[in-house]
Design a protein around this motif. Structure first.
Motif, PDB file in Angstrom:
ATOM      1  N   SER A   2      40.735 -59.722  55.717  1.00 60.77           N
ATOM      2  CA  SER A   2      42.129 -60.141  55.857  1.00 60.77           C
ATOM      3  C   SER A   2      42.486 -61.371  55.028  1.00 60.77           C
ATOM      4  N   THR A   3      41.510 -62.016  54.431  1.00 61.49           N
ATOM      5  CA  THR A   3      41.778 -63.208  53.621  1.00 61.49           C
ATOM      6  C   THR A   3      41.765 -62.903  52.125  1.00 61.49           C
ATOM      7  N   THR A   4      41.878 -61.628  51.777  1.00 59.04           N
ATOM      8  CA  THR A   4      41.883 -61.234  50.369  1.00 59.04           C
ATOM      9  C   THR A   4      43.293 -61.379  49.795  1.00 59.04           C
ATOM     10  N   ASP A   5      43.412 -62.161  48.729  1.00 58.71           N
ATOM     11  CA  ASP A   5      44.689 -62.393  48.053  1.00 58.71           C
ATOM     12  C   ASP A   5      44.581 -62.013  46.586  1.00 58.71           C
ATOM     13  N   CYS A   6      45.710 -61.610  46.015  1.00 57.73           N
ATOM     14  CA  CYS A   6      45.831 -61.563  44.556  1.00 57.73           C
ATOM     15  C   CYS A   6      46.806 -62.686  44.220  1.00 57.73           C
ATOM     16  N   VAL A   7      46.328 -63.648  43.500  1.00 54.52           N
ATOM     17  CA  VAL A   7      47.076 -64.882  43.258  1.00 54.52           C
ATOM     18  C   VAL A   7      48.086 -64.687  42.129  1.00 54.52           C
ATOM     19  N   ASP A   8      49.369 -64.897  42.456  1.00 52.45           N
ATOM     20  CA  ASP A   8      50.407 -64.796  41.429  1.00 52.45           C
ATOM     21  C   ASP A   8      51.077 -66.143  41.149  1.00 52.45           C
ATOM     22  N   TRP A  29      46.831 -72.282  45.549  1.00 57.04           N
ATOM     23  CA  TRP A  29      48.003 -71.459  45.271  1.00 57.04           C
ATOM     24  C   TRP A  29      48.945 -71.448  46.473  1.00 57.04           C
ATOM     25  N   THR A  30      50.225 -71.235  46.159  1.00 49.33           N
ATOM     26  CA  THR A  30      51.242 -71.140  47.204  1.00 49.33           C
ATOM     27  C   THR A  30      51.887 -69.765  47.237  1.00 49.33           C
ATOM     28  N   SER A  31      51.483 -68.896  46.305  1.00 53.63           N
ATOM     29  CA  SER A  31      52.054 -67.557  46.248  1.00 53.63           C
ATOM     30  C   SER A  31      50.952 -66.561  45.909  1.00 53.63           C
ATOM     31  N   ALA A  32      50.906 -65.478  46.701  1.00 52.78           N
ATOM     32  CA  ALA A  32      49.890 -64.456  46.476  1.00 52.78           C
ATOM     33  C   ALA A  32      50.276 -63.180  47.208  1.00 52.78           C
ATOM     34  N   GLU A  33      49.736 -62.068  46.729  1.00 52.31           N
ATOM     35  CA  GLU A  33      49.832 -60.799  47.451  1.00 52.31           C
ATOM     36  C   GLU A  33      48.691 -60.824  48.472  1.00 52.31           C
ATOM     37  N   HIS A  34      49.023 -60.696  49.748  1.00 48.95           N
ATOM     38  CA  HIS A  34      48.007 -60.692  50.802  1.00 48.95           C
ATOM     39  C   HIS A  34      47.539 -59.245  50.974  1.00 48.95           C
ATOM     40  N   MET A  35      46.505 -58.900  50.247  1.00 50.81           N
ATOM     41  CA  MET A  35      46.102 -57.515  50.035  1.00 50.81           C
ATOM     42  C   MET A  35      45.882 -56.713  51.319  1.00 50.81           C
ATOM     43  N   ARG A  36      45.240 -57.250  52.290  1.00 46.11           N
ATOM     44  CA  ARG A  36      44.920 -56.487  53.507  1.00 46.11           C
ATOM     45  C   ARG A  36      46.046 -56.514  54.536  1.00 46.11           C
ATOM     46  N   GLN A  37      47.153 -57.161  54.192  1.00 46.10           N
ATOM     47  CA  GLN A  37      48.295 -57.208  55.106  1.00 46.10           C
ATOM     48  C   GLN A  37      49.409 -56.269  54.657  1.00 46.10           C
ATOM     49  N   CYS A  61      48.794 -59.429  39.068  1.00 45.95           N
ATOM     50  CA  CYS A  61      48.632 -58.602  40.264  1.00 45.95           C
ATOM     51  C   CYS A  61      49.308 -57.238  40.108  1.00 45.95           C
ATOM     52  N   ILE A  62      48.915 -56.538  39.068  1.00 45.89           N
ATOM     53  CA  ILE A  62      49.452 -55.199  38.809  1.00 45.89           C
ATOM     54  C   ILE A  62      48.451 -54.177  39.338  1.00 45.89           C
ATOM     55  N   PHE A  63      48.941 -53.239  40.152  1.00 53.63           N
ATOM     56  CA  PHE A  63      48.083 -52.253  40.795  1.00 53.63           C
ATOM     57  C   PHE A  63      48.671 -50.850  40.697  1.00 53.63           C
ATOM     58  N   LEU A  64      47.814 -49.882  40.886  1.00 51.03           N
ATOM     59  CA  LEU A  64      48.220 -48.535  41.261  1.00 51.03           C
ATOM     60  C   LEU A  64      48.009 -48.527  42.771  1.00 51.03           C
ATOM     61  N   HIS A  65      49.040 -48.203  43.531  1.00 52.65           N
ATOM     62  CA  HIS A  65      48.911 -48.254  44.986  1.00 52.65           C
ATOM     63  C   HIS A  65      49.729 -47.165  45.645  1.00 52.65           C
ATOM     64  N   ILE A  66      49.630 -47.095  46.947  1.00 58.95           N
ATOM     65  CA  ILE A  66      50.318 -46.063  47.726  1.00 58.95           C
ATOM     66  C   ILE A  66      51.829 -46.294  47.686  1.00 58.95           C
ATOM     67  N   TRP A  67      52.552 -45.199  47.524  1.00 66.39           N
ATOM     68  CA  TRP A  67      54.012 -45.207  47.495  1.00 66.39           C
ATOM     69  C   TRP A  67      54.534 -45.317  48.927  1.00 66.39           C
ATOM     70  N   ALA A  68      55.510 -46.158  49.139  1.00 63.11           N
ATOM     71  CA  ALA A  68      56.082 -46.353  50.477  1.00 63.11           C
ATOM     72  C   ALA A  68      57.253 -45.426  50.755  1.00 63.11           C
ATOM     73  N   SER A  72      61.586 -47.159  48.400  1.00 66.66           N
ATOM     74  CA  SER A  72      60.728 -48.284  48.025  1.00 66.66           C
ATOM     75  C   SER A  72      60.805 -48.569  46.526  1.00 66.66           C
ATOM     76  N   HIS A  73      60.321 -49.715  46.159  1.00 67.68           N
ATOM     77  CA  HIS A  73      60.246 -50.106  44.755  1.00 67.68           C
ATOM     78  C   HIS A  73      59.023 -50.993  44.563  1.00 67.68           C
ATOM     79  N   THR A  74      58.659 -51.228  43.323  1.00 68.43           N
ATOM     80  CA  THR A  74      57.573 -52.152  43.026  1.00 68.43           C
ATOM     81  C   THR A  74      58.103 -53.195  42.052  1.00 68.43           C
ATOM     82  N   ALA A  75      57.341 -54.251  41.884  1.00 67.26           N
ATOM     83  CA  ALA A  75      57.720 -55.303  40.939  1.00 67.26           C
ATOM     84  C   ALA A  75      56.746 -55.294  39.769  1.00 67.26           C
TER      85      ALA A  75
END
Length: 118
Positions: A2-8, A29-37, A61-68, A72-75
């Motif tokens: 749960s503490t895994t981040d991708c730092v942006d 860092w003050t901004s990150a994608e909280h991967m497991r959340q 922090c560019i990924f291929l990931h599950i579509w919501a 939905s949209h991605t950044a």
């Protein structure tokens, strides 16, 4: 974990890296994608964009990931139906150094033969 981040955060020494924040002496860092959340990150692929070394501000922090879903949209990421993403992951072979190429349908038709695309 749960503490895994991708730092942006461009000011961080860990910019554009996936890191366990509990493993560093100081979280800078003050901004990150909280991967497991994020449910969409349950299955995914890290796209090695702007990596080794990352240029601050060129994207992170560019990924291929599950579509919501359709609303939905991605950044910057690319989202897939989970079953299709799992198929893609099985097909990917890191030893072959795969490249991610995203094209419009028009460009795909024009480049398919020349680039030997599927």
């Amino acid at each position: 974990m749960s503490t895994t981040d991708c730092v942006d955060d461009t000011t961080s020494s860990h910019y554009n890296t996936v890191i366990d924040r509990s493993s560093v002496p100081r979280v800078d860092w003050t901004s990150a994608e909280h991967m497991r959340q994020v449910g969409q990150y349950e299955v995914g692929v890290i796209v090695g964009y702007n990596a080794m070394p990352p240029a601050k501000g060129r994207g992170s922090c560019i990924f291929l990931h599950i579509w919501a879903g359709p609303q939905s949209h991605t950044a910057g990421c690319t989202a897939f139906d989970e079953a299709k993403l799992r198929e893609l992951i099985k097909w990917l072979d890191p030893k072959k150094r795969p490249l991610l190429v995203q094209l419009t349908a028009y460009d795909y038709r024009n480049l398919r033969t020349r680039w030997k695309l599927p």
